[in-house]
Design a protein around this motif. Structure first.
Motif, PDB file in Angstrom:
ATOM      1  N   THR A  44       0.860  -1.186   0.000  1.00 19.65           N
ATOM      2  CA  THR A  44       0.000   0.000   0.000  1.00 19.65           C
ATOM      3  C   THR A  44       0.894   1.233   0.000  1.00 19.65           C
ATOM      4  O   THR A  44       1.844   1.319   0.776  1.00 19.65           O
ATOM      5  CB  THR A  44      -0.928   0.037   1.233  1.00 19.65           C
ATOM      6  N   VAL A  45       0.575   2.125  -0.893  1.00 20.08           N
ATOM      7  CA  VAL A  45       1.313   3.379  -0.995  1.00 20.08           C
ATOM      8  C   VAL A  45       0.299   4.501  -0.844  1.00 20.08           C
ATOM      9  O   VAL A  45      -0.638   4.610  -1.632  1.00 20.08           O
ATOM     10  CB  VAL A  45       2.053   3.494  -2.354  1.00 20.08           C
ATOM     11  N   GLU A  46       0.478   5.293   0.193  1.00 13.76           N
ATOM     12  CA  GLU A  46      -0.411   6.426   0.417  1.00 13.76           C
ATOM     13  C   GLU A  46       0.401   7.688   0.199  1.00 13.76           C
ATOM     14  O   GLU A  46       1.339   7.982   0.944  1.00 13.76           O
ATOM     15  CB  GLU A  46      -0.971   6.390   1.833  1.00 13.76           C
ATOM     16  N   SER A  47       0.054   8.388  -0.854  1.00 11.61           N
ATOM     17  CA  SER A  47       0.784   9.612  -1.144  1.00 11.61           C
ATOM     18  C   SER A  47       0.002  10.802  -0.618  1.00 11.61           C
ATOM     19  O   SER A  47      -1.224  10.801  -0.593  1.00 11.61           O
ATOM     20  CB  SER A  47       1.020   9.747  -2.653  1.00 11.61           C
ATOM     21  N   HIS A  48       0.738  11.784  -0.190  1.00  8.32           N
ATOM     22  CA  HIS A  48       0.140  12.990   0.361  1.00  8.32           C
ATOM     23  C   HIS A  48       0.198  14.080  -0.714  1.00  8.32           C
ATOM     24  O   HIS A  48       1.177  14.191  -1.449  1.00  8.32           O
ATOM     25  CB  HIS A  48       0.902  13.448   1.599  1.00  8.32           C
ATOM     26  N   GLN A 139       5.713  15.765   0.996  1.00  6.22           N
ATOM     27  CA  GLN A 139       5.856  14.801   2.070  1.00  6.22           C
ATOM     28  C   GLN A 139       6.051  13.436   1.440  1.00  6.22           C
ATOM     29  O   GLN A 139       5.368  13.091   0.476  1.00  6.22           O
ATOM     30  CB  GLN A 139       4.606  14.820   2.953  1.00  6.22           C
ATOM     31  N   ALA A 140       6.998  12.709   1.967  1.00  5.45           N
ATOM     32  CA  ALA A 140       7.279  11.369   1.428  1.00  5.45           C
ATOM     33  C   ALA A 140       6.051  10.484   1.581  1.00  5.45           C
ATOM     34  O   ALA A 140       5.308  10.600   2.556  1.00  5.45           O
ATOM     35  CB  ALA A 140       8.469  10.747   2.147  1.00  5.45           C
ATOM     36  N   PRO A 141       5.801   9.615   0.611  1.00  2.00           N
ATOM     37  CA  PRO A 141       4.627   8.740   0.721  1.00  2.00           C
ATOM     38  C   PRO A 141       4.809   7.706   1.831  1.00  2.00           C
ATOM     39  O   PRO A 141       5.929   7.340   2.181  1.00  2.00           O
ATOM     40  CB  PRO A 141       4.561   8.067  -0.656  1.00  2.00           C
ATOM     41  N   ASP A 142       3.680   7.278   2.389  1.00  2.60           N
ATOM     42  CA  ASP A 142       3.695   6.211   3.389  1.00  2.60           C
ATOM     43  C   ASP A 142       3.596   4.885   2.642  1.00  2.60           C
ATOM     44  O   ASP A 142       2.615   4.624   1.951  1.00  2.60           O
ATOM     45  CB  ASP A 142       2.512   6.351   4.353  1.00  2.60           C
ATOM     46  N   ILE A 143       4.625   4.068   2.780  1.00  7.46           N
ATOM     47  CA  ILE A 143       4.680   2.783   2.071  1.00  7.46           C
ATOM     48  C   ILE A 143       4.633   1.671   3.111  1.00  7.46           C
ATOM     49  O   ILE A 143       5.448   1.636   4.028  1.00  7.46           O
ATOM     50  CB  ILE A 143       5.954   2.674   1.215  1.00  7.46           C
ATOM     51  N   ASN A 144       3.662   0.797   2.964  1.00  2.00           N
ATOM     52  CA  ASN A 144       3.537  -0.365   3.841  1.00  2.00           C
ATOM     53  C   ASN A 144       3.583  -1.621   2.980  1.00  2.00           C
ATOM     54  O   ASN A 144       2.862  -1.721   1.993  1.00  2.00           O
ATOM     55  CB  ASN A 144       2.218  -0.327   4.628  1.00  2.00           C
TER      56      ASN A 144
END
Length: 189
Positions: A44-48, A139-144
């Motif tokens: 999952t990649v959540e980009s801001h 902001q760097a994306p949140d990568i899970n």
């Protein structure tokens, strides 16, 4: 001379008969049952969103003079400067009028050059290409990442073993016997 009579003994041995067939094993093993469960990997990649900040206050100040407080401050400091320049020019003119005895220092020459209007102080700030400040905030994306998991379950079936007994027959084919044959006795008197 007379001969002794001879007793004859005849024997036959016992004969045993053995008939045997070997036993048989039957071994069968069903295949093992394999159950494989796989949970797929998950990424999952959540980009801001980017944020753009544009500060045009200096540009507006150069176009229109900006807000009233800043514009009044520029007018006040400009009028102060013009007042000081005018006072210096009046002192200069006074000094030249005091030296009227010098040639060329006439009232017309001294006062006649003071016919142009004084400019009102500039209410705007200087124009410049740096008047608009832009900033981009990222902001760097949140990568899970969840790795894949495989589960294997093996059910082993036990072997099935059967044994069929063979046959074993034992019997007497010929019985033992003893046969006596007495000698012939000649009784001749």
């Amino acid at each position: 001379m007379s001969t002794l009579p001879v007793l004859q003994i005849r024997t036959t041995p016992t004969l045993l008969s053995i008939d045997a067939d070997p036993g048989q094993f039957s071994i069968r093993q069903p295949k093992a049952e394999v159950q494989l469960n796989t949970r797929p990997a998950k990424l999952t990649v959540e980009s801001h969103p980017m944020r753009l900040s544009v500060d045009q206050s200096k540009a507006f100040s150069a176009y229109t003079g900006g807000n009233m407080i800043d514009m009044n401050a520029r007018i006040y400091s400009g009028i102060q400067q013009i007042f000081l320049q005018n006072m210096a020019e009046r002192v200069q003119q006074g000094n030249e009028l005091a030296a009227i005895h010098k040639p060329g220092n006439t009232i017309a020459n001294i006062i006649g050059s003071d016919w142009q209007a004084r400019l009102f102080p500039e209410t705007r700030t200087p124009a410049s290409s740096g008047n608009v400040e832009t900033r981009v905030y990222t902001q760097a994306p949140d990568i899970n990442f969840t790795p894949a998991v495989s589960e294997m379950n093996v059910i082993v079936n036990r072997p099935e073993i059967e044994y069929n007994r063979g046959k074993l027959d034992i019997y007497v084919k010929q019985y033992a016997s003893i046969q006596y044959t007495p000698p012939a006795i000649d009784i001749g008197f």
